[in-house]
Design a protein around this motif. Sequence first.
Motif, PDB file in Angstrom:
ATOM      1  N   HIS A  67       0.808  -1.216   0.000  1.00  0.00           N
ATOM      2  CA  HIS A  67       0.000   0.000   0.000  1.00  0.00           C
ATOM      3  C   HIS A  67       0.843   1.269   0.000  1.00  0.00           C
ATOM      4  N   GLU A  68       2.119   1.114   0.240  1.00  0.00           N
ATOM      5  CA  GLU A  68       3.035   2.249   0.146  1.00  0.00           C
ATOM      6  C   GLU A  68       4.452   1.718  -0.004  1.00  0.00           C
ATOM      7  N   GLY A  69       5.318   2.558  -0.555  1.00  0.00           N
ATOM      8  CA  GLY A  69       6.714   2.143  -0.679  1.00  0.00           C
ATOM      9  C   GLY A  69       7.067   1.681  -2.079  1.00  0.00           C
ATOM     10  N   PHE A  70       7.484   0.418  -2.229  1.00  0.00           N
ATOM     11  CA  PHE A  70       8.062  -0.015  -3.502  1.00  0.00           C
ATOM     12  C   PHE A  70       7.856  -1.494  -3.741  1.00  0.00           C
ATOM     13  N   ILE A  71       8.050  -1.873  -4.992  1.00  0.00           N
ATOM     14  CA  ILE A  71       8.188  -3.268  -5.417  1.00  0.00           C
ATOM     15  C   ILE A  71       9.396  -3.312  -6.334  1.00  0.00           C
ATOM     16  N   LYS A  72      10.300  -4.227  -6.072  1.00  0.00           N
ATOM     17  CA  LYS A  72      11.536  -4.311  -6.837  1.00  0.00           C
ATOM     18  C   LYS A  72      11.707  -5.723  -7.393  1.00  0.00           C
ATOM     19  N   ILE A  73      11.891  -5.817  -8.708  1.00  0.00           N
ATOM     20  CA  ILE A  73      12.120  -7.106  -9.373  1.00  0.00           C
ATOM     21  C   ILE A  73      13.583  -7.164  -9.793  1.00  0.00           C
ATOM     22  N   SER A  74      14.304  -8.137  -9.277  1.00  0.00           N
ATOM     23  CA  SER A  74      15.735  -8.274  -9.574  1.00  0.00           C
ATOM     24  C   SER A  74      15.982  -9.546 -10.369  1.00  0.00           C
ATOM     25  N   LEU A  75      16.905  -9.462 -11.316  1.00  0.00           N
ATOM     26  CA  LEU A  75      17.221 -10.579 -12.201  1.00  0.00           C
ATOM     27  C   LEU A  75      18.725 -10.790 -12.226  1.00  0.00           C
ATOM     28  N   MET A  76      19.146 -12.018 -11.880  1.00  0.00           N
ATOM     29  CA  MET A  76      20.577 -12.339 -11.822  1.00  0.00           C
ATOM     30  C   MET A  76      20.845 -13.696 -12.459  1.00  0.00           C
ATOM     31  N   PHE A  77      22.069 -13.878 -12.915  1.00  0.00           N
ATOM     32  CA  PHE A  77      22.469 -15.164 -13.489  1.00  0.00           C
ATOM     33  C   PHE A  77      23.891 -15.475 -13.035  1.00  0.00           C
ATOM     34  N   ASN A  78      24.040 -16.586 -12.297  1.00  0.00           N
ATOM     35  CA  ASN A  78      25.344 -17.017 -11.811  1.00  0.00           C
ATOM     36  C   ASN A  78      25.852 -18.147 -12.700  1.00  0.00           C
ATOM     37  N   SER A  79      26.780 -17.834 -13.581  1.00  0.00           N
ATOM     38  CA  SER A  79      27.265 -18.824 -14.547  1.00  0.00           C
ATOM     39  C   SER A  79      28.104 -19.887 -13.858  1.00  0.00           C
ATOM     40  N   SER A  80      27.817 -21.143 -14.172  1.00  0.00           N
ATOM     41  CA  SER A  80      28.644 -22.255 -13.700  1.00  0.00           C
ATOM     42  C   SER A  80      29.569 -22.740 -14.803  1.00  0.00           C
TER      43      SER A  80
END
Length: 411
Positions: A67-80
């Motif tokens: 109802h207040e503040g933020f929404i954050k979508i993070s995308l990462m890729f750790n290569s093996s």
Amino acid sequence: MIISPQPVDLVNILNEINMLFSENARRKNISLLLDIENNFPPAVLLDEIRIKQVLFNIVGNAVKFTHEGFIKISLMFNSSSSESGELLVLVEDSGIGIPENQKQLIFEAFQQQEGQSTRKYGGTGLGLAISKRLIDKMDGVIEVDSTVGVGSTFIIRLKDIKICEAGMRNNASHDIDPDAIIFEKSTIMIVDDVLSNIEAVENFLISSNLTTITAESGDIALEILNHTTPSLILLDLRMPGTDGFTVAKIVKSKEHLKHIPVIAYTASVFSAGKLEKDENFSNVLFKPVSKRELIGMLTKYLPYESIDNDGLLKNEFLESTEIQYEAIRREKIDYIHSYFFPLWNQIKDTFILFKIEDFNKQLLEYSKENSIEILVKYCQNLSENLITLDLEAIKNDLSNFDTVVKKIQIA
């Protein structure tokens, strides 16, 4: 829940998800943020429709319960290795949070957080349960870290995800309107041992002016080609008996057939390397294919015209259906204007997905009840694009609504 991996541009999908929820977030004064690490792979091997469903559910919940503040979508890729790695997607919000004893319960079907107001928040409690089943099917993990009154972070971990080259994705034109393409009379041969794959392609080609010939094996296809010369061949690679590679080689060895474009139609991205070296194929489509991708590919090899909305409608609907439209009473058209046009005006520019779905559901029910086939077809097409979250196609559908209604008025 069948998982069908293909090369996917996940960054583009997150941009689409961001666009879907940006209006809702703006109205609640919530910041909707994307954080994508540098050098994220251009494409990864995933089921595009399924990962969209998961992200839609999780981000949708974040918007609902924040109802207040933020929404954050993070995308990462750790290569093996140079070919694969672990994919991480985090959806963090500053919402109401989840008590410790509720964190696993929310992933069970028809369960919602204890004390949550169903009237205030709505929903059936299925979204996260379906998301968990889909992630399980992908051999991944979905978990949540949350503090009541502070917020929640949903974490998706998918291991051993293959990295793909961007060029391996379906390279059909994405800026075309598939419903505005009318091909010159041509014949396509569809060769696939799975009947549902053949039917999917045939459904996409309805009203395209194309005739289809089908074969459920390579051997049957070769027998048909002894008597028929199609304009293009859409060819599955893995079939019992004579496989697609062999069929293509035989086709290109015959003088009267070698001019025919042969498009590989496969669910295996691992065939891409072999296809690139095989001169018997003109191009490749990866399953599952969208209508836009299929039509876009065909425009590369078959003559066609691109017709504006008015011209398209005149060509799509034959004289036999014109008689039906004449029987639609004036009051039904008046009802469409008085009831559905105000709804359409509310959604055509704001692009709030659940409102589009509600509009489409009501319009489809009304159209079926009153046997208005042109609107039934319109709604079915919009439903397909909503399921696949094809944003450009949804925009086109919405912008064409008044044109479709005008067609009813003309009749």
